[in-house]
Design a protein around this motif. Structure first.
Motif, PDB file in Angstrom:
ATOM      1  N   GLY A 136      83.939 -33.843 -11.128  1.00 24.71           N
ATOM      2  CA  GLY A 136      84.775 -34.944 -11.567  1.00 24.71           C
ATOM      3  C   GLY A 136      85.820 -35.258 -10.518  1.00 24.71           C
ATOM      4  N   ALA A 137      86.452 -36.422 -10.655  1.00 22.77           N
ATOM      5  CA  ALA A 137      87.510 -36.812  -9.725  1.00 22.77           C
ATOM      6  C   ALA A 137      88.318 -37.944 -10.327  1.00 22.77           C
ATOM      7  N   MET A 138      89.511 -38.145  -9.786  1.00 20.69           N
ATOM      8  CA  MET A 138      90.340 -39.283 -10.168  1.00 20.69           C
ATOM      9  C   MET A 138      91.312 -39.598  -9.048  1.00 20.69           C
ATOM     10  N   VAL A 139      91.690 -40.872  -8.941  1.00 21.05           N
ATOM     11  CA  VAL A 139      92.802 -41.275  -8.090  1.00 21.05           C
ATOM     12  C   VAL A 139      93.954 -41.664  -9.008  1.00 21.05           C
ATOM     13  N   TYR A 140      95.184 -41.438  -8.560  1.00 17.69           N
ATOM     14  CA  TYR A 140      96.336 -41.765  -9.391  1.00 17.69           C
ATOM     15  C   TYR A 140      97.530 -42.097  -8.499  1.00 17.69           C
ATOM     16  N   ASN A 141      98.489 -42.793  -9.094  1.00 18.18           N
ATOM     17  CA  ASN A 141      99.676 -43.261  -8.359  1.00 18.18           C
ATOM     18  C   ASN A 141      99.312 -44.126  -7.159  1.00 18.18           C
ATOM     19  N   THR A 142      98.220 -44.888  -7.274  1.00 13.48           N
ATOM     20  CA  THR A 142      97.794 -45.704  -6.139  1.00 13.48           C
ATOM     21  C   THR A 142      97.920 -47.203  -6.385  1.00 13.48           C
ATOM     22  N   ASP A 143      98.293 -47.592  -7.606  1.00 13.78           N
ATOM     23  CA  ASP A 143      98.450 -49.016  -7.938  1.00 13.78           C
ATOM     24  C   ASP A 143      97.183 -49.817  -7.636  1.00 13.78           C
ATOM     25  N   GLY A 144      96.026 -49.178  -7.795  1.00 12.69           N
ATOM     26  CA  GLY A 144      94.767 -49.869  -7.555  1.00 12.69           C
ATOM     27  C   GLY A 144      94.386 -49.994  -6.094  1.00 12.69           C
TER      28      GLY A 144
END
Length: 298
Positions: A158-166
């Motif tokens: 699994g993975a996620m990006v965050y705090n990137t504002d898209g």
């Protein structure tokens, strides 16, 4: 290849059950190989909201081993929607998929996503390992691995990006490249800044997840890989051997090493236990690229 239209989805983009206002469906095939193997299915609403989430919860006594996600019956949105989260919860009870619009201007049409979670009776030694990479992106990309502890093996990634504002989008969530005769023990996660999307800022956050356990019986990896070419869309068929079911599904977009630091111009549109597929963004991508699909089966 630079084109102004996109190919359809074919049989891969078929809606399953309905999540939220309509509910969740679950089925437990009697012949499933992993102990207690159960599939939960959900689908988002079809509308023009820019970010969509499907969240699935395993029943009591079971945990998630992995899942699937795909853009559903939304041909106008291909290449305009990317994967932001494809991940278990820390306790392994929940599987969450988030996809978002990625264009410089939001896609105005309706679109929706589907997701499935594979739930199993809690295996011996089950754990969810997370690893984070934060800070300045490395020339438009970030990559990190999450590794199982001790001699445990990988059930799912699994993975996620965050705090990137898209500004960042996932382009790889997949079992690691150890010897193909061995069972993987780590996840590779990668994200890239968007060529057509929001302006990237200097601080990015990427998290990789390794869903691990003591090696269950008959565990194996199956991987498919497309040719290194430049079409507007690529599809990679993949399947577990007869008599086995998937613990998890992963996929990744690969470009030639000389272009490794390019911004994302190819987006994952779907990862399923039958195939994975990806599309170039609306401007197309002039360089060659390939798509991989990986199953962990048992």
């Amino acid at each position: 290849m630079r084109v102004s239209s996109r190919a359809g989805f074919g049989s891969a983009a078929v809606a399953l059950a309905v999540l939220g206002a309509v509910g969740i469906s679950g089925a437990t095939p009697a012949s499933a190989a992993p102990a207690g193997w159960e599939v939960l299915s959900g689908i988002s609403l079809s509308d023009s909201v820019a970010v969509k989430t499907v969240e699935l919860h395993c029943p009591t006594g079971k945990v998630v081993s992995g899942g699937e996600a795909w853009l559903t019956a939304s041909p106008g949105a291909v290449g305009r929607v990317g994967l932001e989260r494809y991940a278990p919860s820390a306790d392994g009870k929940t599987w969450t998929v988030v996809m978002r619009e990625t264009g410089a201007t939001n896609y105005t049409g309706d679109w929706q996503i589907s997701a499935r979670a594979f739930c199993v009776t809690t295996p011996s030694g089950y754990e969810v390992v997370a690893a984070d990479k934060t800070g300045t992106n490395d020339y438009h990309r970030m990559q990190i691995t999450a590794q199982c502890s001790g001699t445990k093996k990988l059930l799912g990634s699994g993975a996620m990006v965050y705090n990137t504002d898209g500004a960042f989008i996932l382009d790889r969530v997949e079992a690691g490249f150890n010897d193909p005769t061995e069972i993987p023990f780590y996840t590779i996660a990668r994200a890239r800044t968007l060529d057509q999307g929001k302006v990237a800022h200097s601080q990015e956050d990427l998290r990789a997840y390794a869903i691990c356990a003591n090696k269950p019986a008959a565990l194996e990896r199956v991987r498919g890989l497309s040719d290194m070419v430049s079409p507007s869309m690529q599809n990679v068929p993949v399947a577990c051997p007869a008599g086995k079911e998937p613990y998890s599904v992963g996929a990744g977009i690969h470009v030639s090493s000389i272009h490794e630091n390019n911004r994302a111009q190819v987006l994952i549109s779907g990862m399923r236990s039958s195939n994975a597929w990806a599309h170039e963004d609306p401007d197309g991508y002039v360089e060659d690229w390939r798509l991989s699909a990986t199953l962990i089966c048992g």
